[in-house]
Design a protein around this motif. Structure first.
Motif, PDB file in Angstrom:
ATOM      1  N   ALA A 104       0.953   1.699   1.657  1.00  0.00           N
ATOM      2  CA  ALA A 104       2.491   1.717   2.825  1.00  0.00           C
ATOM      3  C   ALA A 104       3.402   1.117   2.522  1.00  0.00           C
ATOM      4  O   ALA A 104       4.705   1.936   2.882  1.00  0.00           O
ATOM      5  CB  ALA A 104       1.586   1.272   4.419  1.00  0.00           C
ATOM      6  N   LEU A 105       3.785   0.079   1.258  1.00  0.00           N
ATOM      7  CA  LEU A 105       5.123  -0.730   1.378  1.00  0.00           C
ATOM      8  C   LEU A 105       5.232   0.731   0.517  1.00  0.00           C
ATOM      9  O   LEU A 105       6.637   1.000   0.736  1.00  0.00           O
ATOM     10  CB  LEU A 105       4.804  -1.523   0.311  1.00  0.00           C
ATOM     11  N   SER A 106       4.743   1.087  -0.676  1.00  0.00           N
ATOM     12  CA  SER A 106       5.456   2.591  -1.259  1.00  0.00           C
ATOM     13  C   SER A 106       6.368   3.669   0.065  1.00  0.00           C
ATOM     14  O   SER A 106       7.430   4.103  -0.245  1.00  0.00           O
ATOM     15  CB  SER A 106       4.521   3.078  -2.220  1.00  0.00           C
ATOM     16  N   ARG A 107       5.421   4.055   1.096  1.00  0.00           N
ATOM     17  CA  ARG A 107       6.395   4.664   1.641  1.00  0.00           C
ATOM     18  C   ARG A 107       7.092   4.439   3.100  1.00  0.00           C
ATOM     19  O   ARG A 107       7.159   5.389   3.103  1.00  0.00           O
ATOM     20  CB  ARG A 107       4.343   5.348   2.353  1.00  0.00           C
ATOM     21  N   ASP A 108       7.621   2.613   2.952  1.00  0.00           N
ATOM     22  CA  ASP A 108       8.354   2.926   3.943  1.00  0.00           C
ATOM     23  C   ASP A 108      10.180   2.918   2.913  1.00  0.00           C
ATOM     24  O   ASP A 108      10.589   2.716   2.113  1.00  0.00           O
ATOM     25  CB  ASP A 108       8.398   1.207   3.775  1.00  0.00           C
ATOM     26  N   PRO A 109      10.322   3.711   4.429  1.00  0.00           N
ATOM     27  CA  PRO A 109      11.973   4.196   3.951  1.00  0.00           C
ATOM     28  C   PRO A 109      13.094   3.434   3.278  1.00  0.00           C
ATOM     29  O   PRO A 109      13.747   3.226   1.855  1.00  0.00           O
ATOM     30  CB  PRO A 109      12.695   5.406   5.094  1.00  0.00           C
ATOM     31  N   GLY A 110      12.407   1.993   3.399  1.00  0.00           N
ATOM     32  CA  GLY A 110      13.719   1.009   2.386  1.00  0.00           C
ATOM     33  C   GLY A 110      13.614   0.186   1.227  1.00  0.00           C
ATOM     34  O   GLY A 110      14.018  -0.488   0.895  1.00  0.00           O
ATOM     35  N   PHE A 111      11.362   1.062   1.059  1.00  0.00           N
ATOM     36  CA  PHE A 111      10.910   0.388  -0.399  1.00  0.00           C
ATOM     37  C   PHE A 111      11.843   1.302  -1.185  1.00  0.00           C
ATOM     38  O   PHE A 111      11.980   2.733  -1.327  1.00  0.00           O
ATOM     39  CB  PHE A 111       9.969   0.533  -0.797  1.00  0.00           C
TER      40      PHE A 111
ATOM     41  N   VAL B  31      -6.982  -9.750   6.750  1.00  0.00           N
ATOM     42  CA  VAL B  31      -5.899  -9.216   6.761  1.00  0.00           C
ATOM     43  C   VAL B  31      -4.640  -8.921   5.758  1.00  0.00           C
ATOM     44  O   VAL B  31      -4.717  -9.986   5.318  1.00  0.00           O
ATOM     45  CB  VAL B  31      -5.544  -9.803   8.361  1.00  0.00           C
ATOM     46  N   CYS B  32      -4.535  -7.946   4.577  1.00  0.00           N
ATOM     47  CA  CYS B  32      -3.594  -8.508   3.972  1.00  0.00           C
ATOM     48  C   CYS B  32      -2.110  -7.439   4.645  1.00  0.00           C
ATOM     49  O   CYS B  32      -2.277  -6.656   4.874  1.00  0.00           O
ATOM     50  CB  CYS B  32      -4.011  -7.321   2.343  1.00  0.00           C
ATOM     51  N   THR B  33      -1.572  -8.726   3.907  1.00  0.00           N
ATOM     52  CA  THR B  33       0.626  -8.416   4.286  1.00  0.00           C
ATOM     53  C   THR B  33       1.071  -8.923   3.298  1.00  0.00           C
ATOM     54  O   THR B  33       1.010  -9.454   2.486  1.00  0.00           O
ATOM     55  CB  THR B  33       0.112  -9.631   5.786  1.00  0.00           C
ATOM     56  N   MET B  34       1.575  -7.845   3.177  1.00  0.00           N
ATOM     57  CA  MET B  34       2.351  -7.686   2.166  1.00  0.00           C
ATOM     58  C   MET B  34       4.101  -7.501   2.643  1.00  0.00           C
ATOM     59  O   MET B  34       4.832  -7.585   3.911  1.00  0.00           O
ATOM     60  CB  MET B  34       3.263  -6.416   1.444  1.00  0.00           C
TER      61      MET B  34
ATOM     62  N   VAL C 128      -3.280   5.523  -7.486  1.00  0.00           N
ATOM     63  CA  VAL C 128      -2.010   4.514  -8.051  1.00  0.00           C
ATOM     64  C   VAL C 128      -1.026   5.702  -7.617  1.00  0.00           C
ATOM     65  O   VAL C 128       0.203   5.690  -7.339  1.00  0.00           O
ATOM     66  CB  VAL C 128      -2.406   4.295  -9.371  1.00  0.00           C
ATOM     67  N   ASP C 129      -1.904   6.996  -8.361  1.00  0.00           N
ATOM     68  CA  ASP C 129      -1.287   8.624  -8.154  1.00  0.00           C
ATOM     69  C   ASP C 129      -0.513   8.630  -6.987  1.00  0.00           C
ATOM     70  O   ASP C 129       0.253   8.914  -6.725  1.00  0.00           O
ATOM     71  CB  ASP C 129      -1.593   9.450  -8.773  1.00  0.00           C
ATOM     72  N   ALA C 130      -1.196   8.081  -5.428  1.00  0.00           N
ATOM     73  CA  ALA C 130      -0.689   8.262  -4.599  1.00  0.00           C
ATOM     74  C   ALA C 130       0.322   7.439  -3.949  1.00  0.00           C
ATOM     75  O   ALA C 130       0.938   8.037  -3.044  1.00  0.00           O
ATOM     76  CB  ALA C 130      -2.093   8.695  -3.415  1.00  0.00           C
ATOM     77  N   TYR C 131       1.082   6.739  -4.354  1.00  0.00           N
ATOM     78  CA  TYR C 131       1.722   5.793  -4.010  1.00  0.00           C
ATOM     79  C   TYR C 131       3.597   6.892  -4.492  1.00  0.00           C
ATOM     80  O   TYR C 131       3.155   7.546  -5.548  1.00  0.00           O
ATOM     81  CB  TYR C 131       2.059   3.952  -4.966  1.00  0.00           C
ATOM     82  N   GLN C 132       3.804   6.316  -3.682  1.00  0.00           N
ATOM     83  CA  GLN C 132       5.351   7.083  -3.295  1.00  0.00           C
ATOM     84  C   GLN C 132       6.307   6.046  -4.101  1.00  0.00           C
ATOM     85  O   GLN C 132       6.965   5.761  -3.939  1.00  0.00           O
ATOM     86  CB  GLN C 132       6.121   7.498  -2.090  1.00  0.00           C
TER      87      GLN C 132
ATOM     88  N   SER D 214       4.286  -4.499   5.469  1.00  0.00           N
ATOM     89  CA  SER D 214       2.806  -3.002   5.059  1.00  0.00           C
ATOM     90  C   SER D 214       1.245  -4.187   5.271  1.00  0.00           C
ATOM     91  O   SER D 214       2.170  -5.434   4.698  1.00  0.00           O
ATOM     92  CB  SER D 214       2.655  -2.301   3.764  1.00  0.00           C
ATOM     93  N   THR D 215       1.055  -3.899   6.697  1.00  0.00           N
ATOM     94  CA  THR D 215       0.103  -4.602   6.483  1.00  0.00           C
ATOM     95  C   THR D 215      -1.535  -3.577   6.022  1.00  0.00           C
ATOM     96  O   THR D 215      -1.753  -2.783   7.010  1.00  0.00           O
ATOM     97  CB  THR D 215      -0.738  -5.032   7.788  1.00  0.00           C
TER      98      THR D 215
END
Lengths: 199, 206
Positions: free
Chosen positions: B198-205, B139-142, B43-47, B155-156
């Motif tokens: 991956a979702l947390s690192r998306d500029p749109g998040f 396959v996990c798709t968020m 969890v600590d690694a999430y943006q 994110s996938t």
């Protein structure tokens, strides 16, 4: 000759019966309840686009013209698929509708508009080649005592079915279960429903 | 000797053999391995966003693209708890939230090995001597919508569980699990963490 021989040999008859029993024990011969309804993201999106008002959900039951058995269980290769909601597929459809509407913010138990439903069709056939499932219901929307929508909607699915029961049965159950969200999606997409229950 | 066994004893032995054969065919002395390529991201690694928002979460498990309601019911509490403790959202609900943020998570089980049942059955018929391995892909798709009309960001992540039956070496790319349940739960935790990261690192998040 072989048949005659088998008939005359109690041991062989007993062996056949036990082999059948063993196979039955291994393949299940069980009641397979559907999973509890969970919200569908696709139907949340459809509900958002539908432009409809929040509704209450009234009673759901078997249509008087439908065969009584279709509400209580579906036989699939010696297993029986059942509803986890009061043992009734009509109640399963009602709960799925409530779950989807709640997730979309379109469920209001105090709304003057109320949807009721009658289960008209429920089938699941898992043969050795192509599986088939169907689901149908007549939806009735009553607002302030007046019926503003009354329509039967039907959905169906076909898929390649394996000869191996362990693969074919769960696949069939999933295909059948998915039809509940598909049917509700069809209701939300229906232009007559949208016109009958505007925001 | 067996020629002189009483008919009932012969019957019993045959029935036992049928049961054993069937059980082997079904279980195949199976061992379960979670693929090592996708690891759990802490969890600590999430943006994390500066000010997290509440979110409505919808989780669905699919088998070959078709909703699997029982598996959804089984895994939903774990997945929701993982998202809740991710720190990416201020509040998590299954009904609409203030602001209208919506997160959809679909975990789709896709077969990676053709004729898995055929392989397992051969292993059973040979009492495990002809070992075999089958792999299940996931396959996990968020998909995240910050607001109802906002463009979705997604994110996938991909993962796999390898099942080894009978006399066959463990896969080099797998970590052995004590049970299928443990394998599925471990795979789910790892793949969801990867997709969340991956979702947390998306500029749109935001």
């Amino acid at each position: 000759m072989i048949v005659a021989g088998a008939r005359s040999d109690p041991g062989r008859r007993c062996l056949s019966a036990l082999a059948g029993l063993a196979f039955a024990a291994l393949t299940g011969c069980a009641q397979l309840p559907l999973g509890e309804p969970a919200a569908s993201f696709g139907n949340i999106e459809k509900a958002g686009r539908s432009g409809t008002a929040p509704v209450a959900v009234g009673s759901f039951r078997l249509d008087p013209g439908a065969a009584p058995g279709i509400d209580t269980g579906l036989s699939v290769r010696s297993n029986v698929v059942v509803s986890p909601i009061q043992g009734s597929f009509a109640q399963y459809l009602r709960q799925t509708l409530i779950t989807d509407l709640q997730a979309a913010g379109l469920y209001d138990a105090a709304s003057p508009s109320e949807i009721s439903g009658f289960l008209t069709d429920s089938t699941l056939d898992v043969p050795l080649d192509t599986g088939h499932a169907s689901l149908g219901a007549r939806f009735v929307v009553v607002r302030l005592g007046k019926a503003v929508y009354d329509k039967e909607l039907n959905v169906s699915a076909s898929w390649p079915s394996s000869f191996v029961g362990m693969e074919a049965i769960p696949s069939g159950v999933n295909q059948y279960g998915a039809l509940y969200h598909t049917l509700i999606g069809k209701l939300l997409d229906d232009l007559d429903y949208q016109a009958a229950n505007p925001k | 000797m067996s020629r002189f066994l009483p008919p009932f004893q012969t019957l019993l032995n045959l029935t036992r053999a049928i049961l054993l054969l069937g059980l082997l065919a079904l279980t195949g002395c199976a061992s379960f391995y979670v693929d090592t390529a996708t690891k759990e991201i802490p969890v600590d690694a999430y943006q994390k966003p500066a000010s997290p928002h509440p979110v409505q979460v919808v989780f669905e498990f699919q088998t070959k693209g078709v909703t699997n309601a029982r598996a959804t019911q089984y895994l939903a509490p774990q997945v929701l708890e993982q998202i809740k403790s991710s720190g990416l959202f201020s509040e998590l609900k299954t009904t609409p939230v203030e602001g209208g943020a919506l997160l959809s998570i679909v975990l789709n089980n896709v077969p990676l090995t053709d004729d898995a049942f055929g392989k397992g059955f051969v292993t059973g018929l040979t009492f495990g001597l002809a070992g075999s391995q089958v792999s299940d892909g996931y396959v996990c798709t968020m998909k995240y919508l910050a607001q109802p009309q906002a463009p979705a960001i997604s994110s996938t992540a991909r993962h796999a569980i390898h099942t080894v039956m009978g006399a066959k070496d463990a896969p080099a790319n797998g970590t052995r699990m004590d049970s299928l349940e443990m394998a599925v739960k471990t795979m789910t935790r790892q793949i969801v963490s990867t997709a969340l990261d991956a979702l947390s690192r998306d500029p749109g998040f935001k």
